[in-house]
Design a protein around this motif. Structure first.
Motif, PDB file in Angstrom:
ATOM      1  N   UNK A 115       0.843  -1.195   0.000  1.00  0.00           N
ATOM      2  CA  UNK A 115       0.000   0.000   0.000  1.00  0.00           C
ATOM      3  C   UNK A 115       0.876   1.242   0.000  1.00  0.00           C
ATOM      4  N   UNK A 116       0.376   2.267  -0.669  1.00  0.00           N
ATOM      5  CA  UNK A 116       1.084   3.541  -0.659  1.00  0.00           C
ATOM      6  C   UNK A 116       0.945   4.321  -1.939  1.00  0.00           C
ATOM      7  N   UNK A 117       0.574   3.659  -3.007  1.00  0.00           N
ATOM      8  CA  UNK A 117       0.412   4.335  -4.287  1.00  0.00           C
ATOM      9  C   UNK A 117      -1.010   4.211  -4.778  1.00  0.00           C
ATOM     10  N   UNK A 118      -1.211   4.544  -6.035  1.00  0.00           N
ATOM     11  CA  UNK A 118      -2.485   4.255  -6.680  1.00  0.00           C
ATOM     12  C   UNK A 118      -2.603   2.737  -6.782  1.00  0.00           C
ATOM     13  N   UNK A 119      -3.817   2.231  -6.894  1.00  0.00           N
ATOM     14  CA  UNK A 119      -4.011   0.782  -6.913  1.00  0.00           C
ATOM     15  C   UNK A 119      -3.152   0.092  -7.974  1.00  0.00           C
ATOM     16  N   UNK A 120      -3.074   0.590  -9.206  1.00  0.00           N
ATOM     17  CA  UNK A 120      -2.211  -0.087 -10.179  1.00  0.00           C
ATOM     18  C   UNK A 120      -0.735  -0.132  -9.746  1.00  0.00           C
ATOM     19  N   UNK A 121      -0.278   0.890  -9.049  1.00  0.00           N
ATOM     20  CA  UNK A 121       1.093   0.879  -8.541  1.00  0.00           C
ATOM     21  C   UNK A 121       1.253  -0.154  -7.438  1.00  0.00           C
ATOM     22  N   UNK A 122       0.274  -0.237  -6.551  1.00  0.00           N
ATOM     23  CA  UNK A 122       0.321  -1.246  -5.489  1.00  0.00           C
ATOM     24  C   UNK A 122       0.382  -2.648  -6.095  1.00  0.00           C
ATOM     25  N   UNK A 123      -0.432  -2.884  -7.112  1.00  0.00           N
ATOM     26  CA  UNK A 123      -0.443  -4.194  -7.783  1.00  0.00           C
ATOM     27  C   UNK A 123       0.914  -4.460  -8.430  1.00  0.00           C
ATOM     28  N   UNK A 124       1.462  -3.478  -9.118  1.00  0.00           N
ATOM     29  CA  UNK A 124       2.754  -3.630  -9.785  1.00  0.00           C
ATOM     30  C   UNK A 124       3.845  -4.008  -8.784  1.00  0.00           C
ATOM     31  N   UNK A 125       3.852  -3.350  -7.640  1.00  0.00           N
ATOM     32  CA  UNK A 125       4.877  -3.613  -6.627  1.00  0.00           C
ATOM     33  C   UNK A 125       4.633  -4.977  -5.969  1.00  0.00           C
ATOM     34  N   UNK A 126       3.383  -5.334  -5.727  1.00  0.00           N
ATOM     35  CA  UNK A 126       3.083  -6.660  -5.162  1.00  0.00           C
ATOM     36  C   UNK A 126       3.485  -7.767  -6.134  1.00  0.00           C
ATOM     37  N   UNK A 127       3.230  -7.553  -7.416  1.00  0.00           N
ATOM     38  CA  UNK A 127       3.632  -8.545  -8.420  1.00  0.00           C
ATOM     39  C   UNK A 127       5.146  -8.699  -8.457  1.00  0.00           C
ATOM     40  N   UNK A 128       5.883  -7.602  -8.310  1.00  0.00           N
ATOM     41  CA  UNK A 128       7.343  -7.671  -8.254  1.00  0.00           C
ATOM     42  C   UNK A 128       7.792  -8.462  -7.026  1.00  0.00           C
ATOM     43  N   UNK A 129       7.100  -8.287  -5.923  1.00  0.00           N
ATOM     44  CA  UNK A 129       7.414  -9.045  -4.709  1.00  0.00           C
ATOM     45  C   UNK A 129       7.234 -10.538  -4.946  1.00  0.00           C
ATOM     46  N   UNK A 130       6.148 -10.901  -5.591  1.00  0.00           N
ATOM     47  CA  UNK A 130       5.872 -12.318  -5.878  1.00  0.00           C
ATOM     48  C   UNK A 130       6.935 -12.879  -6.814  1.00  0.00           C
ATOM     49  N   UNK A 131       7.315 -12.122  -7.834  1.00  0.00           N
ATOM     50  CA  UNK A 131       8.365 -12.573  -8.751  1.00  0.00           C
ATOM     51  C   UNK A 131       9.686 -12.778  -8.021  1.00  0.00           C
TER      52      UNK A 131
END
Length: 135
Positions: A115-131
């Motif tokens: 959490x901390x950005x716009x929803x698409x940014x949050x998703x992008x960062x979460x996806x990077x975490x999963x990768x």
């Protein structure tokens, strides 16, 4: 079955923080185990204080419902089948993107919440975490 531990959580957080820094957004990243118990939370400098609870709740929601929180968006709008879901579980359910399960050999061992950005940014960062977790 393997469970997420602190070392794994640190790897997930590192991957997320790298992506957040790359896009220039200060974020909070949380990792929980398969029971929804907090393993680690990291708040980048100047990230919103409100994002601490949101990130933890995204991770909890993701592991509790065994899905990405982004998958709840359409099902929880007014007149949809899960309208009001976010009012259950003492308000811990988050129905927008940024929470993703972590899997080992196809089994959920925890989740990450961002959490901390716009929803698409949050998703992008979460996806990077999963990768990063897959490495």
């Amino acid at each position: 079955m393997e469970k997420i531990n602190l070392e794994m959580a640190k790897q997930v957080i590192d991957g997320a923080e790298r992506e957040a820094s790359k896009i220039g957004v200060q974020m909070v990243i949380s990792a929980v185990d398969d029971g929804g118990n907090l393993v680690a939370t990291h708040r980048m400098d100047d990230a919103w204080l409100a994002s601490v609870d949101i990130a933890q709740n995204k991770a909890w929601t993701s592991v509790a419902l065994k899905m990405s929180t982004a998958d709840l968006e359409e099902a929880t709008v007014p007149t949809a089948e899960l309208w009001g879901l976010n009012t259950t579980n003492q308000g811990k359910i988050v129905v927008f993107g940024g929470g993703i399960p972590l899997k080992i050999d196809g089994k959920i061992v925890g989740a990450v919440g961002v959490s901390g950005g716009a929803v698409p940014q949050d998703v992008q960062v979460a996806e990077a975490a999963v990768e990063h977790f897959k490495i």
